[in-house]
Motif scaffolding. Structure first.
Motif, PDB file in Angstrom:
ATOM      1  N   ALA A   1       0.811   9.263  -4.586  1.00 57.74           N
ATOM      2  CA  ALA A   1      -0.192  10.533  -4.209  1.00 57.74           C
ATOM      3  C   ALA A   1       0.403  11.548  -2.936  1.00 57.74           C
ATOM      4  N   ARG A   2       1.520  11.304  -2.756  1.00 61.33           N
ATOM      5  CA  ARG A   2       2.038  11.997  -1.576  1.00 61.33           C
ATOM      6  C   ARG A   2       2.620  13.565  -2.114  1.00 61.33           C
TER       7      ARG A   2
ATOM      8  N   GLN B   1       2.223   1.729  -3.659  1.00 54.11           N
ATOM      9  CA  GLN B   1       1.356   2.227  -4.454  1.00 54.11           C
ATOM     10  C   GLN B   1       1.048   3.800  -4.236  1.00 54.11           C
ATOM     11  N   ASP B   2       0.862   4.073  -2.732  1.00 53.01           N
ATOM     12  CA  ASP B   2       0.506   5.480  -2.699  1.00 53.01           C
ATOM     13  C   ASP B   2       1.848   6.470  -2.710  1.00 53.01           C
TER      14      ASP B   2
ATOM     15  N   GLY C   1      -6.600  10.046 -10.856  1.00 53.90           N
ATOM     16  CA  GLY C   1      -7.127   9.021 -10.814  1.00 53.90           C
ATOM     17  C   GLY C   1      -7.230   8.137 -11.981  1.00 53.90           C
TER      18      GLY C   1
ATOM     19  N   ALA D   1       0.977  -1.228   0.051  1.00 53.01           N
ATOM     20  CA  ALA D   1       0.032   0.140  -0.056  1.00 53.01           C
ATOM     21  C   ALA D   1       0.803   1.331  -0.270  1.00 53.01           C
ATOM     22  N   VAL D   2       1.924   1.162   0.897  1.00 55.16           N
ATOM     23  CA  VAL D   2       2.775   2.570   0.832  1.00 55.16           C
ATOM     24  C   VAL D   2       3.414   2.747  -0.491  1.00 55.16           C
TER      25      VAL D   2
ATOM     26  N   ARG E   1       1.768   8.447 -13.550  1.00 58.50           N
ATOM     27  CA  ARG E   1       2.043   7.687 -12.346  1.00 58.50           C
ATOM     28  C   ARG E   1       1.533   8.641 -11.165  1.00 58.50           C
ATOM     29  N   TRP E   2       1.662   9.782 -11.243  1.00 54.55           N
ATOM     30  CA  TRP E   2       0.975  10.976 -10.545  1.00 54.55           C
ATOM     31  C   TRP E   2      -0.483  11.253 -10.530  1.00 54.55           C
TER      32      TRP E   2
END
Length: 119
Positions: A26-27, A22-23, A77, A19-20, A117-118
């Motif tokens: 998004a940071r 893949q996330d 997304g 999860a980290v 990706r962003w």
């Protein structure tokens, strides 16, 4: 029973790592360290500072999310529906809106992948 608890813990830890990973895109730091430099190098001349060609200011997240005269350029997304990607991939029509950056080679595949990706 103890073995089961250890197994559950390990699986949870592995799930958290996935999860980290893949996330990460998004940071906020992914944007500031990976995406924003691409925009600065290739886009700000026409779509940042005092220049907002096509009504688009990509210097701020608010401006980027607002879009320009042609509407939204980023659909969070959903990279496939994001006009920005079509333009930087040079997939759009020759004119209105023209591929970006205009009269320049398209961005590198690595830069396009980072923006994708962003989104």
């Amino acid at each position: 029973m103890r073995g089961m608890a250890v197994l559950v813990f390990v699986l949870m830890a592995l799930g958290l790592q996935v999860a980290v990973g893949q996330d990460a895109a998004a940071r906020p730091e992914f944007y500031t360290t990976q995406v924003q430099p691409i925009f600065k190098s290739h886009c700000y001349r026409c779509h940042g500072g005092m220049n907002h060609r096509g009504g688009l200011n990509i210097q701020t997240r608010t401006g980027l999310m607002k879009g320009g005269r042609d509407g939204a350029v980023v659909i969070p997304g959903d990279p496939a529906k994001s006009l920005l990607l079509k333009l930087i991939r040079h997939e759009g029509p020759e004119h209105d809106p023209m591929p970006m950056p205009p009269k320049q080679p398209k961005l590198s595949d690595a830069d396009i992948a980072t923006v994708t990706r962003w989104i």
